[in-house]
Design an enzyme around this catalytic site. Structure first.
Site, PDB file in Angstrom:
ATOM      1  N   GLU A   1       1.952  -1.287  24.514  1.00 46.83           N
ATOM      2  CA  GLU A   1       2.603   0.003  24.615  1.00 46.83           C
ATOM      3  C   GLU A   1       2.259   0.869  25.768  1.00 46.83           C
ATOM      4  OE1 GLU A   1       2.380   1.779  20.718  1.00 46.83           O
ATOM      5  OE2 GLU A   1       3.641   0.287  19.816  1.00 46.83           O
TER       6      GLU A   1
ATOM      7  N   ARG B   1       2.214  -1.927  13.406  1.00 52.41           N
ATOM      8  CA  ARG B   1       1.548  -2.498  14.547  1.00 52.41           C
ATOM      9  C   ARG B   1       2.245  -3.717  14.992  1.00 52.41           C
ATOM     10  NH1 ARG B   1      -0.302   1.643  14.416  1.00 52.41           N
ATOM     11  NH2 ARG B   1      -2.493   2.355  14.678  1.00 52.41           N
TER      12      ARG B   1
ATOM     13  N   HIS C   1       7.778   3.956  19.116  1.00 52.76           N
ATOM     14  CA  HIS C   1       6.500   4.462  18.392  1.00 52.76           C
ATOM     15  C   HIS C   1       6.646   5.608  18.080  1.00 52.76           C
ATOM     16  CE1 HIS C   1       2.206   3.186  17.389  1.00 52.76           C
ATOM     17  NE2 HIS C   1       2.754   3.841  16.390  1.00 52.76           N
TER      18      HIS C   1
ATOM     19  N   ILE D   1       2.575   2.845   2.393  1.00 51.48           N
ATOM     20  CA  ILE D   1       4.072   2.840   3.152  1.00 51.48           C
ATOM     21  C   ILE D   1       4.698   1.732   2.333  1.00 51.48           C
ATOM     22  CG2 ILE D   1       5.280   2.039   5.189  1.00 51.48           C
ATOM     23  CD1 ILE D   1       2.783   3.417   6.678  1.00 51.48           C
TER      24      ILE D   1
ATOM     25  N   GLY E   1       0.920  -1.033   0.015  1.00 54.28           N
ATOM     26  CA  GLY E   1      -0.239   0.177  -0.068  1.00 54.28           C
ATOM     27  C   GLY E   1       0.799   1.399  -0.119  1.00 54.28           C
TER      28      GLY E   1
ATOM     29  N   ALA F   1       7.391   6.719  14.454  1.00 55.28           N
ATOM     30  CA  ALA F   1       7.499   6.817  13.111  1.00 55.28           C
ATOM     31  C   ALA F   1       6.586   7.841  12.494  1.00 55.28           C
ATOM     32  CB  ALA F   1       7.045   5.430  12.520  1.00 55.28           C
TER      33      ALA F   1
END
Length: 400
Positions: free
Chosen positions: A346, A318, A367, A237, A235, A369
């Site tokens: 998390e 994820r 986390h 990314i 997709g 990004a």
């Protein structure tokens, strides 16, 4: 002006404002400018003026009068605004859609400029907003209990791409739509993937500690050029990662997806028939799919056993897409290397065994990004756009 060659108080106040990041911020600066211009405009030259400049007492008198008039005008305007905004739709903010990239008052100002009232949630267990029509969340869970305390709710606006923390079934049962913000952090996420790749190929974290310890000599690392890059998901990314990989002269761009992306093929990408083929033939694997019931645990213990000691797997999607317990065990055995931005739970618990794996085999970040100034501002703008589109009966980015 206090000095004929210096800035006025008006200019100083306006210059002191941060650069407007949004239209609403620009509006606030303009309002401040207008307010100060009125408050600080010089009165007709009073008695006592010398050399074309007013005396101190005259300036104080004129300034006090102007300030009082301005304050009265501002109060009247605030009263008018409050009356006009009484019927505006209420949006409950569980979290700021821009996190700390945009101050909360600027976010609120943007919503107010579009005639939306903002109510910041306090987090109290029994908190209720009976007339709120929309709710904004980033990562906070949306549960049936929370929805029941907002009986007029029509939209949950998720200021995030992933929405696995929203009880979709509970929303469906109550006729509540759910919208997300796709693709706002595609570049930031893809860039971090390569940051983690280079950290492992060149052992950057260890080399940094090496220099800090007063040492110098260092063994050779590996180039990215010539490596086979594998995308689990092609997709937005996955495609961006493939584009960057091509620029770095990766020997192959391999992909696995239930849907074929023509743009990936145009880049020279090749689809493999199974995930097992991807794990066998790629040197570096990028997880780039959303977390759904179908993708939870997609990267299994059996698949990871196919990797070689010099293989690298990167997860900025994820945490639960990978079987984290199996991954932890295999990393402890040195079966492959990994770069992780996301985790099954998390924050990652302080005593989690992933924290003890040597940096030669694992590089971890908390986390981040999506956490770029540019992407967070885009996310805030798109969240507002989702709410406005929904209230205009022309919804966008609806996922449920």
């Amino acid at each position: 002006r206090f000095c004929p060659f210096g800035p006025s108080l008006f200019e100083v106040a306006v210059m002191a404002q941060p650069a407007p990041a949004t239209a609403a911020a620009s509006i606030r600066v303009a309002r401040l400018a207008a307010h100060l211009a009125g408050a600080l405009a010089p009165a007709p030259a009073p008695a006592g003026q010398r050399h074309g400049r007013p005396g101190l007492a005259a300036w104080c008198t004129a300034g006090t009068a102007a300030a009082a008039a301005s304050t009265a005008g501002a109060a009247a305007r605030e009263g008018e605004d409050a009356a006009a905004g009484a019927d505006w739709p209420i949006v409950v903010m569980l979290e700021s859609p821009a996190e700390d990239a945009v101050p909360p008052d600027a976010v609120e100002g943007t919503f107010l400029a579009h005639e939306l009232q903002v109510c910041w949630a306090t987090g109290a267990a029994d908190e209720t907003h009976a007339t709120a029509v929309a709710m904004v969340t980033v990562k906070k869970k949306i549960t049936a209990n929370l929805l029941d305390r907002h009986p007029a709710l029509k939209l949950v606006a998720v200021a995030f791409t992933g929405y696995d923390h929203v009880d979709l079934e509970a929303c469906r049962q109550r006729g509540i739509a759910v919208a997300n913000v796709p693709d706002y952090s595609t570049d930031g996420t893809a860039e971090l993937c390569f940051g983690l790749i280079f950290s492992l190929l060149r052992h950057i974290p260890l080399a940094h500690q090496h220099v800090r310890a007063g040492k110098w000599t260092w063994p050779p690392g590996s180039e990215l050029a010539g490596k086979a890059l594998g995308m689990i998901g092609t997709g937005h990314i996955g495609l961006r990662v493939a584009e960057i990989g091509k620029a770095f002269k990766c020997s192959k761009l391999l992909g696995y997806d239930i849907e074929r992306n023509a743009k990936f093929l145009q880049l020279g990408g090749e689809y493999v028939l199974s995930l097992a083929s991807l794990f066998l033939h790629a040197d570096i694997l990028i997880v780039g799919v959303a977390l759904t019931e179908e993708t939870r645990g997609l990267v299994s213990h059996k698949l990871m056993k196919l990797l070689r000691p010099d293989s690298i797997i990167i997860n900025c999607a994820r945490g639960a897409i990978i079987d984290q317990d199996a991954m932890t065990k295999l990393l402890q055995e040195g079966r492959f290397r990994a770069g992780l931005d996301v985790y099954e739970v998390e924050p990652l618990p302080a005593d989690h065994p992933l924290r003890t794996i040597p940096e030669s085999h694992l590089v971890t970040v908390p986390h981040l990004a999506y956490k770029c100034q540019e992407s967070l501002r885009r996310r805030s703008d798109e969240t507002l756009a989702n709410i406005l589109a929904f209230l205009s009966e022309s919804p966008q980015n609806i996922v449920s």
